[in-house]
Design an enzyme around this catalytic site. Sequence first.
Site, short mmCIF file in Angstrom:
data_model
loop_
_atom_site.label_atom_id
_atom_site.label_comp_id
_atom_site.label_asym_id
_atom_site.label_seq_id
_atom_site.Cartn_x
_atom_site.Cartn_y
_atom_site.Cartn_z
CB SER A 1 46.56 33.50 34.68
OG SER A 1 45.68 32.45 34.33
CB THR B 1 40.68 37.01 33.31
OG1 THR B 1 41.69 37.95 33.56
CG2 THR B 1 39.50 37.23 34.24
CB THR C 1 42.35 37.85 36.75
OG1 THR C 1 43.56 37.60 36.04
CG2 THR C 1 42.30 39.32 37.12
NE ARG D 1 47.21 45.86 34.96
CZ ARG D 1 46.47 44.85 34.48
NH1 ARG D 1 46.16 43.83 35.26
NH2 ARG D 1 46.05 44.86 33.25
CB VAL D 2 43.32 47.68 39.51
CG1 VAL D 2 41.94 47.09 39.29
CG2 VAL D 2 43.70 47.62 40.99
N GLY D 3 43.52 45.75 36.74
CA GLY D 3 43.09 45.63 35.35
C GLY D 3 41.59 45.80 35.21
CG ASP D 4 39.85 43.64 31.99
OD1 ASP D 4 40.91 43.21 32.51
OD2 ASP D 4 39.18 42.98 31.19
CB THR E 1 40.13 37.05 29.08
OG1 THR E 1 41.44 36.68 29.55
CG2 THR E 1 39.92 36.50 27.69
N GLY E 2 42.23 39.39 28.76
CA GLY E 2 43.29 40.00 27.96
C GLY E 2 43.79 41.28 28.60
N GLY F 1 43.92 44.32 30.18
CA GLY F 1 42.82 45.01 30.84
C GLY F 1 42.76 46.50 30.56
N1 ASP Z 1 42.28 41.04 32.03
C1 ASP Z 1 43.23 40.72 33.03
C2 ASP Z 1 43.99 41.92 33.44
O1 ASP Z 1 44.23 42.79 32.63
C3 ASP Z 1 44.19 39.66 32.68
C4 ASP Z 1 43.82 38.72 31.57
O2 ASP Z 1 42.71 38.36 31.37
O3 ASP Z 1 44.68 38.28 30.84
O4 ASP Z 1 44.40 41.97 34.58
#
Ligand code: ASP
Length: 322
Positions: free
Chosen positions: A79, A181, A199, A209-212, A232-233, A235
């Site tokens: 990940s 992450t 991450t 795609r871009v997350g947080d 984390t999680g 995003g």
């Molecule tokens: N936060 C990250 C994202 O959304 C992934 C993660 O932490 O699980 O890309």
Amino acid sequence: MTTRRKFLSSAALLSALPFLNKLKAASADTPVKPVVLSTWNFGQGANAEAWKVLAAGGRALDAVEKGVQVPEGDPLETSVGYGGLPDRDGRVTLDSCIMDEAANCGAVACLEHIMHPISVARRVMEKTPHVLLVGDGALQFALAQGFKKENLLTAASEKAWREWLKKAEYKPIANIENHDTIGMVALDQQQNMSGACTTSGMAYKIHGRVGDSPIIGAGLFVDNEIGAATSTGVGEEVIRICGSHLVVELMRQGNSPQEACELAVKRIVKNQPKKSREMQIGFLALSKNGAVGAYALQKGFTYALQTPEIKNQLFEAKSYYA
Ligand code: ASP
């Protein structure tokens, strides 16, 4: 991930409370330092590397960069960085950001082929007038800075992707195990704070795609007067509430790091009462005095903490849903 599940059932998992209470008590008059705090089980290996810098009196900024490079370079971590699960087109795309005690920050998003995106993010911070470079532009910049172009898709991650392709089910929120992450925040002996977040993002995401994680204020925020936070999680939900910035601002208003993380998670539940049951999001926070907070939507969010008293241990955060 199975390793995380295995870990959770092991006796080694500690309850954070006695330690955190101790930290709180200490923080009232004597600040605890140095401190390094990071997400998930791989935070332990990352903390160990960061601690070398902190224990030697180095900058929190150097500590967090060195720390998160550990999971970035580990092909078995699917990940983050090398070995990360690819997007739905089979491309490993990386998101990272870094922030220091003077509100300097740098980030890269959707960067391919570079083993340590966190170090590219740091170069963006230090060598350009910008904060965020993306995609091909970020890659060109990295190559111009002397980073090596590499294939980050390991045989194991390619196999998992080909398996996924058979059904190609695109369900980013249902599977809470498909994304993790490393977010790390640290306080050094000079009582300066920095953070890093990196991450490979959500597995099998739409290309681009871009997350947080590379978004300053969402995946990471540092305010050297108040504290630092990381997430984390899923995003998308963290971006919607400017999660890490929110946590730091809640601390500024007088909430403890723990209260601030809980309030941020509750904001997500309020926004998404139904969806929040099926996804994972976790926040970590560290105050300027070295007090720590951690909270998640679901059980199973582990984090690693090292202080002069706590020798790099793993804890499980409290969660909103049982
Ligand atoms: N936060 C990250 C994202 O959304 C992934 C993660 O932490 O699980 O890309």
